[in-house]
Design an enzyme around this catalytic site. Structure first.
Site, PDB file in Angstrom:
ATOM      1  N   ARG A 186      39.216  14.177  12.488  1.00 41.49           N
ATOM      2  CA  ARG A 186      39.128  13.596  13.827  1.00 41.49           C
ATOM      3  C   ARG A 186      38.272  14.458  14.748  1.00 41.49           C
ATOM      4  O   ARG A 186      37.481  13.937  15.540  1.00 41.49           O
ATOM      5  CB  ARG A 186      40.537  13.385  14.390  1.00 41.49           C
ATOM      6  CG  ARG A 186      41.229  12.214  13.720  1.00 41.49           C
ATOM      7  CD  ARG A 186      42.720  12.124  13.992  1.00 41.49           C
ATOM      8  NE  ARG A 186      43.255  10.946  13.317  1.00 41.49           N
ATOM      9  CZ  ARG A 186      44.547  10.641  13.229  1.00 41.49           C
ATOM     10  NH1 ARG A 186      45.444  11.460  13.752  1.00 41.49           N
ATOM     11  NH2 ARG A 186      44.939   9.551  12.604  1.00 41.49           N
TER      12      ARG A 186
ATOM     13  N   TYR B  54      36.671   4.745  12.301  1.00 40.63           N
ATOM     14  CA  TYR B  54      37.349   5.438  11.198  1.00 40.63           C
ATOM     15  C   TYR B  54      38.072   6.701  11.658  1.00 40.63           C
ATOM     16  O   TYR B  54      37.937   7.145  12.776  1.00 40.63           O
ATOM     17  CB  TYR B  54      36.431   5.685  10.016  1.00 40.63           C
ATOM     18  CG  TYR B  54      35.180   6.516  10.158  1.00 40.63           C
ATOM     19  CD1 TYR B  54      34.870   7.215  11.302  1.00 40.63           C
ATOM     20  CD2 TYR B  54      34.294   6.589   9.088  1.00 40.63           C
ATOM     21  CE1 TYR B  54      33.720   7.976  11.387  1.00 40.63           C
ATOM     22  CE2 TYR B  54      33.135   7.350   9.156  1.00 40.63           C
ATOM     23  CZ  TYR B  54      32.857   8.042  10.310  1.00 40.63           C
ATOM     24  OH  TYR B  54      31.714   8.795  10.381  1.00 40.63           O
ATOM     25  N   GLU B  55      38.894   7.223  10.740  1.00 41.84           N
ATOM     26  CA  GLU B  55      39.837   8.321  11.017  1.00 41.84           C
ATOM     27  C   GLU B  55      40.832   7.958  12.111  1.00 41.84           C
ATOM     28  O   GLU B  55      41.253   8.783  12.904  1.00 41.84           O
ATOM     29  CB  GLU B  55      39.094   9.618  11.379  1.00 41.84           C
ATOM     30  CG  GLU B  55      38.063  10.054  10.373  1.00 41.84           C
ATOM     31  CD  GLU B  55      38.573  10.076   8.946  1.00 41.84           C
ATOM     32  OE1 GLU B  55      39.796  10.216   8.747  1.00 41.84           O
ATOM     33  OE2 GLU B  55      37.758   9.931   8.018  1.00 41.84           O
ATOM     34  N   GLY B  56      41.246   6.703  12.111  1.00 43.06           N
ATOM     35  CA  GLY B  56      42.151   6.198  13.138  1.00 43.06           C
ATOM     36  C   GLY B  56      41.345   5.634  14.283  1.00 43.06           C
ATOM     37  O   GLY B  56      40.612   6.364  14.959  1.00 43.06           O
TER      38      GLY B  56
ATOM     39  N   GLN C  61      44.181   6.524  18.453  1.00 41.36           N
ATOM     40  CA  GLN C  61      44.124   7.832  19.114  1.00 41.36           C
ATOM     41  C   GLN C  61      44.771   7.774  20.495  1.00 41.36           C
ATOM     42  O   GLN C  61      45.455   8.718  20.919  1.00 41.36           O
ATOM     43  CB  GLN C  61      42.673   8.296  19.243  1.00 41.36           C
ATOM     44  CG  GLN C  61      41.884   8.324  17.954  1.00 41.36           C
ATOM     45  CD  GLN C  61      42.535   9.165  16.879  1.00 41.36           C
ATOM     46  OE1 GLN C  61      43.031  10.249  17.137  1.00 41.36           O
ATOM     47  NE2 GLN C  61      42.537   8.652  15.660  1.00 41.36           N
TER      48      GLN C  61
END
Length: 596
Positions: free
Chosen positions: A298, A442-444, A449
């Site tokens: 992140r 991506y990555e949440g 977030q």
């Protein structure tokens, strides 16, 4: 053509004049000998690699993309990528911030952060190949067994092998509790893993001799949901006892995703058919171990958009100074030419300054945040480590979401500066827009977030982390508020701090009645707190620039101009965001689903 020159002067300003990182390093025994000359020399050489090796491959790699041989399941990266990676390994760059016990150079993560910003400006798709390896290294370094560390870490540190994280499956994205991949225990202590993973960046390629996959899967009889997930290390090639490569493991690329951007990175559908893996950490506690890698990713994704913001800005500025179009409304500014360069037009300047402010603000926030990571991992004082850990947890979702939202805005603005030429491939700026768009997903996703920030990091501990950050801001406001020349920065910073406190309490009270109120306000809330962090760091930069503007160095004049633009034109966005956050849940949920 796009242009890029490493922003070393601004990096040095942030590192040495604002953050005074070498003073912070002296408090950490592992970094006590790292001085400013060392940091500057590393970044100067890193900037050369980014600009001279990685950057020239960006446009060609985007056009060429990756190729999958469906017979062998091997993926070939674009022309020049493998040679560039070999040069990267030869230069020792993968080892920059890794543990010397495993062959690393032991430099602070803060230095690596700046190096990777330059790599992301130069070529985000290429940088993802080595970049993901850092997350795999961190997860194994924190949770791997001694045998796993001895087997995998030296090769990841050297760059001879790369790493991935295999989380997502076709039926589940962020909700990993739904994953179905299975891990069957074997008599020799290994596991055979079966399943399908998608969207795996750098999942298969020809840059390195082996690829180390960190795979989430379920053990037999594992509890349902996220409490039943375990983490396994699954190499592309099995590793013999002597460290040499053995047989091909049962994991392969079944297809390449056809994507909007980052064409030169192999985004793979990975098939596991009885792949041999070993357990990382404790059974059914895989998410705890994987979160080490996910949090690193992140921060890395925020850094990707920071890099794209900088290179898009530089390219747009160069174009705006040369492109002739119309006359200034107040009269010709280049009377010797048939039209004025478009940089004279107010709205073009607004777009350029927006990108510049987002780049410089993002750089300061990224360095500040990663410095907390260095403190968390290396400071001898337990209280300092705990404080840094809390601040890192608070700022990580902001780095990921705020910087990637800003990157999308900035690259879009820079494409607009190019006009019609920005929409075609020749100028290269449209690639920055396409590449930037994935970073918000991506990555949440950025909504995830935002929920993490508001629901877990703020309301989840009754505002402890936010209050601690607020105390730092309040101390700065009190100390610098007596300066007349700082009022234009201190007053709006103090005002926003008070409004964030009130907004947080209001949302918290609403959420007690209906938790969905958090979801209704979270995205707006994160952006407000992101601006609070930017305003805090920009005010610190303004203090230094004011003190040094008499030196005659135009850098400080430009810095003050950028900061004043931010406070006048970008920070006021918080007023509308606070208003929409306060509007709450009702406008979103009033409509019956059947009416959509």
């Amino acid at each position: 053509m796009p242009q890029y020159n490493p922003p070393l002067r601004d990096m040095q300003f942030v590192l040495h004049e604002v953050m005074q990182v070498t003073e912070a390093f002296k408090e950490m025994p592992a970094f006590a000998e790292v001085d400013a000359d060392t940091v500057n020399a590393v970044l100067e050489e890193g900037g050369k690699f980014a600009a001279e090796v990685a950057f020239p491959l960006n446009s060609s790699g985007d056009r060429q993309g990756c190729t999958l041989d469906r017979t062998t399941h091997e993926v070939t990266a674009p022309e020049g990528f493998k040679a560039a990676y070999a040069q990267y390994v030869e230069g020792g760059w993968p080892a920059l911030s890794c543990d010397p016990e495993f062959g690393g150079q032991g430099l602070p993560h803060t230095v690596n952060q700046c190096f990777y910003e330059m790599l992301n400006s130069a070529n985000q798709a290429w940088t993802m190949y080595p970049g993901l390896s850092h997350g795999a290294y961190e997860a194994l370094h924190a949770h791997g067994t001694p045998e796993q560390k001895a087997t995998f870490l030296p090769k990841l540190v050297s760059g001879e092998w790369t790493g991935t994280m295999c989380l997502t499956e076709p039926h589940c994205g962020t909700d990993l509790g739904l994953l179905r991949s299975k891990a069957e225990p074997q008599a020799d202590g290994t596991y055979k893993i079966t399943g399908e993973k998608i969207f795996i960046s750098a999942g298969e390629h020809d840059l390195a001799a082996n690829i180390i996959h960190l795979v989430l899967a379920r053990l037999p009889e594992a509890p349902a949901g996220s409490k039943g997930i375990s983490l396994f290390v699954v190499p592309k090639f099995l590793v013999n006892a002597d460290g040499s490569l053995g047989a091909r493991n049962g994991i392969h690329c079944g297809g390449l995703e056809e994507k909007m951007g980052i064409h030169a990175n192999a985004t793979c559908q990975m098939i596991l058919e009885g792949a041999v893996g070993t357990l990382v950490g404790e059974p059914n506690k895989g998410l705890q171990a994987m979160f080490v890698m996910m949090n690193a990713a992140r921060l890395g994704v925020g850094n990707q958009s920071l890099g794209l913001t900088e290179v898009a800005y530089q390219s747009a500025v160069a174009y705006a100074k040369e492109r002739l179009q119309m006359r200034a409304l107040s009269g010709p500014k280049a009377p010797d030419k048939p039209a004025d360069p478009i940089i004279v037009h107010p709205d073009v300047r607004k777009m350029l300054l927006t990108a510049r402010a987002f780049a410089e603000g993002g750089r300061a926030l990224a360095v500040y945040t990663v410095l907390q990571l260095d403190k968390e991992l290396n400071h001898p004082d337990e209280d300092v480590r705990a404080e840094a850990s809390d601040e890192l947890a608070l700022l990580t979702p902001i780095i990921k979401a705020f910087l990637t939202d800003n990157g999308w805005i900035a690259t879009s603005h820079c494409m607009q500066v190019f006009g019609g030429h920005g929409f075609i491939q020749g100028t290269g700026v449209e690639q920055f827009v396409r590449d930037a768009r994935i970073n918000m997903i991506y990555e949440g996703t950025n909504t995830v977030q935002s929920l993490d920030l508001l629901g877990r990091k703020v309301l989840g501990d009754n505002g402890k982390k936010l209050k601690a950050f607020g105390k730092k801001i309040a101390a700065f406001v009190e100390e610098e508020g007596v300066r007349e020349d700082m009022q234009e920065f201190i007053n709006p910073l103090a005002d926003l701090g008070e409004k964030v406190t009130k907004l947080t309490m209001e949302i918290g009270m609403k959420a007690m009645g209906n938790p969905d109120e958090v979801g209704a306000a979270a995205v707006d809330y994160l952006r407000v707190v992101g601006h609070l962090a930017f305003a805090f760091l920009f005010a610190q930069q303004a203090k230094i620039a004011l003190d040094k503007q008499g030196s005659g160095d135009p850098f400080y004049t430009a810095k003050l101009n950028t900061i004043r633009f931010y406070f006048a034109k970008l920070l006021p966005e918080t007023a509308s965001l606070i208003r929409t956050a306060r509007a709450g849940l009702q406008p979103l949920m009033a409509m019956d689903e059947a009416l959509f």
